[in-house]
Design an enzyme around this catalytic site. Structure first.
Site, PDB file in Angstrom:
ATOM      1  N   ASP A 153       0.896  -0.749   0.308  1.00  0.00           N
ATOM      2  CA  ASP A 153      -0.183  -0.026   0.276  1.00  0.00           C
ATOM      3  C   ASP A 153       0.430   1.162   0.219  1.00  0.00           C
ATOM      4  OD1 ASP A 153      -2.459  -0.844   0.319  1.00  0.00           O
ATOM      5  OD2 ASP A 153      -2.543  -2.078   2.497  1.00  0.00           O
ATOM      6  N   ARG A 161       4.198   3.300   3.293  1.00  0.00           N
ATOM      7  CA  ARG A 161       5.382   1.884   3.703  1.00  0.00           C
ATOM      8  C   ARG A 161       7.339   2.429   3.497  1.00  0.00           C
ATOM      9  NH1 ARG A 161       0.595   0.980   6.516  1.00  0.00           N
ATOM     10  NH2 ARG A 161      -1.295   0.606   5.179  1.00  0.00           N
ATOM     11  N   ARG A 222      -6.948  11.129   1.844  1.00  0.00           N
ATOM     12  CA  ARG A 222      -6.146   9.761   1.244  1.00  0.00           C
ATOM     13  C   ARG A 222      -7.196  10.116  -0.380  1.00  0.00           C
ATOM     14  NH1 ARG A 222      -7.231   4.269   3.879  1.00  0.00           N
ATOM     15  NH2 ARG A 222      -6.686   3.760   2.192  1.00  0.00           N
ATOM     16  N   LYS A 252      -8.902   1.377  -5.639  1.00  0.00           N
ATOM     17  CA  LYS A 252      -9.801   0.814  -4.319  1.00  0.00           C
ATOM     18  C   LYS A 252     -10.677   2.172  -3.896  1.00  0.00           C
ATOM     19  CE  LYS A 252      -6.029   1.609  -1.414  1.00  0.00           C
ATOM     20  NZ  LYS A 252      -4.233   1.593  -0.600  1.00  0.00           N
ATOM     21  N   HIS A 253     -11.820   1.950  -3.240  1.00  0.00           N
ATOM     22  CA  HIS A 253     -12.254   0.863  -3.183  1.00  0.00           C
ATOM     23  C   HIS A 253     -13.267   0.479  -2.775  1.00  0.00           C
ATOM     24  CE1 HIS A 253      -9.589   2.300   0.366  1.00  0.00           C
ATOM     25  NE2 HIS A 253      -9.284   1.035   0.250  1.00  0.00           N
ATOM     26  N   HIS A 265     -11.378  -1.240   9.277  1.00  0.00           N
ATOM     27  CA  HIS A 265     -10.261  -2.199  10.423  1.00  0.00           C
ATOM     28  C   HIS A 265     -10.932  -2.832  12.009  1.00  0.00           C
ATOM     29  CE1 HIS A 265      -8.128   0.101   7.509  1.00  0.00           C
ATOM     30  NE2 HIS A 265      -7.816  -0.504   7.384  1.00  0.00           N
ATOM     31  N   ASP A 337     -10.682  -6.635   0.111  1.00  0.00           N
ATOM     32  CA  ASP A 337      -9.984  -5.883   1.323  1.00  0.00           C
ATOM     33  C   ASP A 337      -9.542  -7.531   2.442  1.00  0.00           C
ATOM     34  OD1 ASP A 337      -8.686  -3.915   2.564  1.00  0.00           O
ATOM     35  OD2 ASP A 337     -10.352  -2.408   2.622  1.00  0.00           O
TER      36      ASP A 337
END
Length: 437
Positions: A153, A161, A222, A252-253, A265, A337
């Site tokens: 990601d 990351r 985002r 996504k998403h 999450h 996901d």
């Protein structure tokens, strides 16, 4: 013979999960669905839907500029020679523990033959360590049916990351404020160059969600913005930028995470919009991505009661097979996901979710955390096929799409050297100043 060898003989040349997802919660006892959350809780895999999904045409495996070659027969031959266990492996994209290849990671790659790996922040501490890890993952895959998807990601902004040696890429919202499509395309190119230098070949970007809910705890900057027009223009530009550098972009998403007020999450978001309302806003960027030949789509864990009152999008035949594939005409790879997120683990057993995701039309199941969860998912799919709940022809459809995508991008398990980032970082810094008003 591996798919890589077969493809060479045919003339071809050379994940937003959180890195800190909590331990999966045990499945609570069955409870009656409430009006706020009508998803029925399950502990066993559901039976196949009474009505079969519409026929699916596999994505074209021929790369641009190679229309004269046809590897279709090669891929079909490879699938015909693969044991069921290897086919199931190709449908799993898994997370690993630590910054080195552990015995469990080795087992997932060598024995279970998983089709891909996703790395998160906990796996990445330095540039040298990251390159060593991606190279070791690829070496571990030697002799397996197909090269690995080595994924990450890397969106920019708070979902970044890459280690500190890389210059920072700002969030999509910063680019969206400029309304500069050229800047968005360059963003895609730079993201792709970043991940490619470290040995990745797949990036879970761009985000095509519309930031329409100011209380949204997940999307925010985002997203490129709060209008469909802006997200379409800039999101598709970023997708093409990533693709142009030889990295697989995953949009996504789907069907849209922008109007949620719950973090998937942790819990299951519910969006009480009608099909007509969704078609006017959330779906528009994804429809455009499909028209622009998107290769892969990640499907969110969100319940849309007006579309499917029983299952979230990631497990819904209505949303994946009938809407995304049927109405929108998507022919590429569908990826769930992370199935270990709270939205799923608090409402389904992982085994049931895995089976339902495949029955719904998903090709790749993302299992981002814990070796035991990979084992549960794999065993559930194997058992479902052997028990007749999932047909092997349904598995073959997904494996064909997966191998076609790997062939399209001519993926190989080739190691990379630790890169000199001087020019890349210089280009990122110059780009950052180019779109600031």
């Amino acid at each position: 013979m591996t798919i890589t060898c077969l493809l060479l003989s045919s003339g071809c040349s050379g994940k937003a999960g959180s890195s800190n997802t909590a331990e999966p919660q045990p499945v609570p006892p069955a409870a009656s669905p409430s009006s706020e959350n009508p998803l029925p809780r399950q502990t066993d895999a559901a039976s196949p839907p009474a009505q079969s999904p519409p026929p699916v045409t596999a994505a074209s495996p021929v790369p641009a500029g190679s229309e004269g070659s046809s590897p279709v027969g090669v891929i079909e031959q490879e699938i015909a020679s693969m044991p069921l266990e290897d086919k199931i492996g190709q449908m799993l994209l898994v997370g690993i523990d630590g910054t080195e290849v552990s015995a469990q990671t080795q087992t997932m790659i060598s024995n279970d033959k998983v089709g891909g790996i996703i790395l998160y922040g906990d796996n990445i501490k330095s540039l040298k360590g990251l390159v060593s890890l991606t190279n070791e993952l690829k070496r571990s895959n030697a002799g397996n049916p197909a090269p690995l998807f080595v994924s990450v990601d890397q969106e920019g902004g708070k979902v970044s990351r890459m280690p500190d040696e890389y210059a920072k890429i700002p969030a999509s919202g910063s680019v969206g404020a400029s309304s500069n499509a050229e800047a968005a395309e360059m963003m895609g190119k730079l993201l792709a160059r970043e991940v490619q230098t470290a040995g990745f070949n797949m990036d879970f970007a761009p985000v095509l969600d519309i930031n329409s809910n100011p209380d949204n705890p997940v999307i925010g900057d985002r997203s490129f913005g709060n209008t469909s027009a802006k997200v379409i223009e800039l999101g598709i530009a970023e997708m093409k930028g990533i693709e142009s550098e030889g990295i697989v972009p995953v949009v996504k998403h789907f069907p849209g995470h922008g109007d949620t007020s719950v973090d998937s999450h942790l819990e299951l978001p519910v969006v009480n919009k009608t099909e007509a309302q969704l078609a006017k806003l959330e779906w528009r960027p994804f429809r455009e991505a499909v028209k622009e030949q998107a290769d892969a789509v990640m499907v969110a864990h969100i319940l849309y009661p007006h579309l499917d009152p029983d299952r979230p999008a990631s497990l819904s035949k209505v949303i994946i097979s009938q809407l995304l594939r049927g109405q929108m005409g998507f022919k590429g790879v569908v990826i769930t996901d992370d199935l270990t997120m709270g939205a799923i683990m608090k409402n389904y057993s992982l085994a049931a979710a895995a089976v339902n995701a495949v029955l719904a039309g998903s090709d790749i199941l993302l299992v981002a955390h814990e070796y035991s969860n990979e084992q549960t998912t794999r065993n559930a799919l194997l058992a479902a096929v052997k028990q007749g709940k999932i047909s092997e022809s349904r598995i073959n459809e997904s494996v064909y799409r997966i191998l076609s995508l790997k062939q399209k991008y001519q993926l190989k398990d080739t190691p990379v050297d630790v890169p000199n980032l001087t020019q890349l970082n210089k280009d990122i810094k110059a780009w950052r100043t180019s779109f600031v008003k």
